[in-house]
Structures are given as C-alpha cells and as structure tokens.
Motif scaffolding. Structure first.
Motif, short mmCIF file in Angstrom:
data_model
loop_
_atom_site.label_atom_id
_atom_site.label_comp_id
_atom_site.label_asym_id
_atom_site.label_seq_id
_atom_site.Cartn_x
_atom_site.Cartn_y
_atom_site.Cartn_z
N LYS A 49 2.25 1.81 -3.52
CA LYS A 49 1.27 2.40 -4.43
C LYS A 49 1.08 3.89 -4.13
N GLN A 71 7.58 1.54 -9.82
CA GLN A 71 6.72 0.69 -10.63
C GLN A 71 7.37 -0.67 -10.90
N GLU A 100 0.83 -1.21 0.00
CA GLU A 100 0.00 0.00 0.00
C GLU A 100 0.86 1.25 0.00
N LEU A 110 6.81 -2.71 -7.81
CA LEU A 110 5.41 -3.11 -7.74
C LEU A 110 5.15 -4.28 -8.69
N LYS A 158 1.91 7.30 -6.58
CA LYS A 158 1.01 8.42 -6.84
C LYS A 158 1.65 9.74 -6.46
#
Length: 70
Positions: A15, A54, A12, A57, A19
């Motif tokens: 992410k 990224q 979390e 992730l 952003k």
C-alpha cells in the motif's frame, strides 16, 4: 519493479509503495506539462508500476476474502 519483488512485499509495504508510485507519477506528469521530460517513457513505466501494484493488492484481497468465505 518486477513481479517477484512486488509479491515479496508485505500488505502494508504494498500500500505504501502504491502511494509512493502514484505521487512520483503525478510529479512526472506535472514536470512534463511544464517542460518536456528527457525520457517521456518514464510516464508509461510509472503508470504500469502502479497498475502492477494495484493488481497484486486486489489479488491478495480477493484471496483473503475467499479464505474467509470458506
């Protein structure tokens, strides 16, 4: 951000960091379009940080998919 710091983040948090980095990178691009930045290399660093985040992730998602497939 260093790779060790990125790997220590939860999913979390990762992410959320993506952003945040994307928003700050967009703000830098807009500021640079209006008037030149004092240090334009910050644009490159911002872009690379987003790519690092990224990549981590994607690595975690692939790892999770591989574990469920077994």
């Amino acid at each position: 951000m260093k790779n060790a710091e990125i790997q220590a983040l939860s999913l979390e948090a990762l992410k959320e960091q993506i952003k945040t980095e994307q928003a700050s990178g967009q703000a830098l691009r807009f500021a640079h379009a209006i008037s030149p930045l004092e240090n334009p290399v910050r644009l490159k660093h911002s872009r690379r940080n987003v790519a690092r985040l990224q990549t981590e992730l994607t690595r975690r998602e692939n790892e999770q998919a591989n574990q469920t497939a077994k």
